[in-house]
Motif scaffolding. Structure first.
Motif, mmCIF file in Angstrom:
data_model
loop_
_atom_site.group_PDB
_atom_site.id
_atom_site.type_symbol
_atom_site.label_atom_id
_atom_site.label_comp_id
_atom_site.label_asym_id
_atom_site.label_seq_id
_atom_site.Cartn_x
_atom_site.Cartn_y
_atom_site.Cartn_z
ATOM 1 N N THR A 1 48.765 40.441 35.320
ATOM 2 C CA THR A 1 47.328 40.627 35.171
ATOM 3 C C THR A 1 47.004 40.974 33.727
ATOM 4 O OG1 THR A 1 47.182 41.441 37.454
ATOM 5 C CG2 THR A 1 45.311 41.886 36.005
ATOM 6 N N GLY A 2 46.059 40.232 33.137
ATOM 7 C CA GLY A 2 45.686 40.421 31.750
ATOM 8 C C GLY A 2 44.749 41.590 31.531
ATOM 9 N N PRO A 3 44.444 41.849 30.255
ATOM 10 C CA PRO A 3 44.596 40.922 29.126
ATOM 11 C C PRO A 3 45.992 40.952 28.510
ATOM 12 C CG PRO A 3 43.559 42.938 28.377
ATOM 13 C CD PRO A 3 43.736 43.085 29.864
ATOM 14 N N LYS B 1 51.120 31.733 28.226
ATOM 15 C CA LYS B 1 49.809 31.827 28.858
ATOM 16 C C LYS B 1 49.096 33.055 28.312
ATOM 17 C CE LYS B 1 46.439 31.334 31.888
ATOM 18 N NZ LYS B 1 45.408 30.281 31.709
ATOM 19 N N GLU C 1 42.377 38.512 34.449
ATOM 20 C CA GLU C 1 42.903 37.207 34.842
ATOM 21 C C GLU C 1 44.354 37.353 35.284
ATOM 22 O OE1 GLU C 1 43.448 32.664 33.016
ATOM 23 O OE2 GLU C 1 42.786 34.322 31.729
ATOM 24 N N THR C 2 44.756 36.595 36.305
ATOM 25 C CA THR C 2 46.110 36.716 36.841
ATOM 26 C C THR C 2 46.820 35.371 36.844
ATOM 27 O OG1 THR C 2 45.378 36.353 39.128
ATOM 28 C CG2 THR C 2 45.450 38.638 38.343
ATOM 29 N N ILE C 3 48.154 35.455 36.857
ATOM 30 C CA ILE C 3 48.992 34.274 37.053
ATOM 31 C C ILE C 3 50.216 34.714 37.844
ATOM 32 C CG2 ILE C 3 50.221 34.571 34.853
ATOM 33 C CD1 ILE C 3 50.413 31.500 34.694
ATOM 34 N N LEU D 1 46.201 35.538 28.903
ATOM 35 C CA LEU D 1 45.378 35.996 30.017
ATOM 36 C C LEU D 1 44.186 36.798 29.506
ATOM 37 C CD1 LEU D 1 48.226 37.272 32.384
ATOM 38 C CD2 LEU D 1 46.917 35.160 32.655
ATOM 39 N N GLY D 2 43.023 36.518 30.058
ATOM 40 C CA GLY D 2 41.851 37.317 29.764
ATOM 41 C C GLY D 2 41.851 38.585 30.599
ATOM 42 N N ASN E 1 41.421 25.760 34.871
ATOM 43 C CA ASN E 1 41.878 26.869 34.049
ATOM 44 C C ASN E 1 42.760 26.368 32.913
ATOM 45 O OD1 ASN E 1 40.568 28.723 35.655
ATOM 46 N ND2 ASN E 1 42.351 29.108 36.953
ATOM 47 N N GLN E 2 42.776 27.140 31.823
ATOM 48 C CA GLN E 2 43.609 26.781 30.680
ATOM 49 C C GLN E 2 45.081 26.831 31.068
ATOM 50 O OE1 GLN E 2 42.373 25.842 27.614
ATOM 51 N NE2 GLN E 2 44.484 25.329 27.074
ATOM 52 N N ARG F 1 53.312 38.801 39.866
ATOM 53 C CA ARG F 1 51.916 38.594 39.469
ATOM 54 C C ARG F 1 51.638 39.363 38.181
ATOM 55 N NH1 ARG F 1 47.761 38.715 44.113
ATOM 56 N NH2 ARG F 1 48.769 36.655 44.294
#
Length: 233
Positions: free
Chosen positions: A214-216, A166, A172-174, A168-169, A2-3, A212
Motif C-alpha cells: 500500500t502506497g505511497p 511500480k 493505492e495497492t498492488i 504507488l500513490g 491503471n499505470q 499486498r
C-alpha cells in the motif's frame, strides 16, 4: 487502465554517483563494474568476477554483530578499495538495478538480493514474522535495510528475470506473488493476504497467498520470482 509497472533500464555506461563511476552490461547474466579509486564498496561474498590487481580486498564488520549472529546472518561483508576497477556478477540470469540514495534516504530489500553498496550506505536488517509461516512453515524472513547516512550513496541489487518498478500513490495497492517483490521504499506498507479457495468437493481447498503493498512509495518486482526459506532461530 491503471499505470503498469515500468521496466527498469538493463544497462548503464559511465554512470557517476556517490563518489563512484560504474557500468552495467550483459544480457543474460549482467556484470556490474565499479571504479573504486575514490570510494570503497562492500559486496556479498562469492560474487566477484574480476578485478584489477591494484584493488585491495578486506572485511567490513556490520552493525549489530551480536544480533546478526543470533539470527544466523553474516557478521562481515567483503570490501574493495582502489585504485582500480572491480566487477561482480551473480550466478543466475537476471537484472542488476542501481539505486541512487541521497543522504538520509532508505530502501528495504528482499533478503539474498543485495549485490553491492558504497561505503556511505549503512546495512541493517529486520525479521518479518508471520508471512513465511504460511509459505514455509517457519518463523519469518528477513528484510535488508539500506540507508545512506552522511552522504549520497549507491546500492546495487540483483533481481531474477527482469525488474519492474511500480510507483504507488497514497492508498493505492498492488498484490504481488510472495517471491516476486524485490524492494520497497520504507513508507510502503506490506501485509499478507490469504484467500481460501475451495472446490466444494470433499472440502478440498488451497490457500491463495499474495503480499499486498500500500502506497505511497515505490515497489520493485522481479519477473522470475524466488522463494527462500529462512531457518528458525
Amino acid at each position: 487502465m491503471n499505470q503498469l509497472p515500468t521496466l527498469l533500464p538493463t544497462s548503464a555506461a559511465d554512470e557517476t554517483y556517490g563518489g563512484v563511476t560504474y557500468h552495467i552490461g550483459g544480457e543474460l547474466v549482467p556484470v556490474l563494474s565499479i571504479d573504486v579509486s575514490g570510494q570503497s564498496v562492500y559486496f556479498e561474498h562469492h560474487i566477484l568476477l574480476w578485478k584489477n590487481s591494484t584493488v585491495r580486498i578486506g572485511l567490513k564488520p556490520l552493525k549489530g554483530a551480536v544480533k546478526r549472529m543470533m539470527a544466523g546472518m553474516q557478521v562481515f561483508v567483503t570490501e574493495a578499495s582502489g585504485p582500480g576497477v572491480i566487477a561482480f556478477s551473480r550466478d543466475g540470469a537476471g537484472h542488476i538495478v542501481p539505486i541512487h540514495l541521497a543522504a538520509g534516504e532508505e530502501l528495504h530489500v528482499r533478503e539474498h538480493q543485495f549485490l553491492a553498496a558504497t561505503a556511505s550506505v549503512d546495512y541493517t536488517f529486520e525479521r518479518v514474522r508471520g508471512i513465511s509461516n504460511m509459505l514455509f512453515g517457519q518463523s519469518g524472513f528477513f528484510i535488508d535495510k539500506f540507508r545512506s547516512h552522511a552522504a549520497d550513496g549507491v546500492l546495487w541489487v540483483h533481481g531474477y528475470g527482469n525488474v519492474f518498478e511500480k510507483v504507488l500513490g497514497p492508498g493505492e495497492t498492488i498484490d504481488i506473488e510472495p517471491g516476486g517483490w524485490l524492494y520497497k521504499t520504507p513508507e510502503v506498507r506490506m501485509e499478507t493476504v490469504v484467500d481460501r479457495l475451495t472446490s466444494g468437493l470433499f472440502g478440498a481447498g488451497v490457500n491463495f497467498i499474495v503480499n499486498r503493498f500500500t502506497g505511497p512509495g515505490r515497489v520493485g518486482i522481479q519477473s522470475m520470482y524466488m522463494n527462500y526459506a529462512s531457518a528458525d532461530n
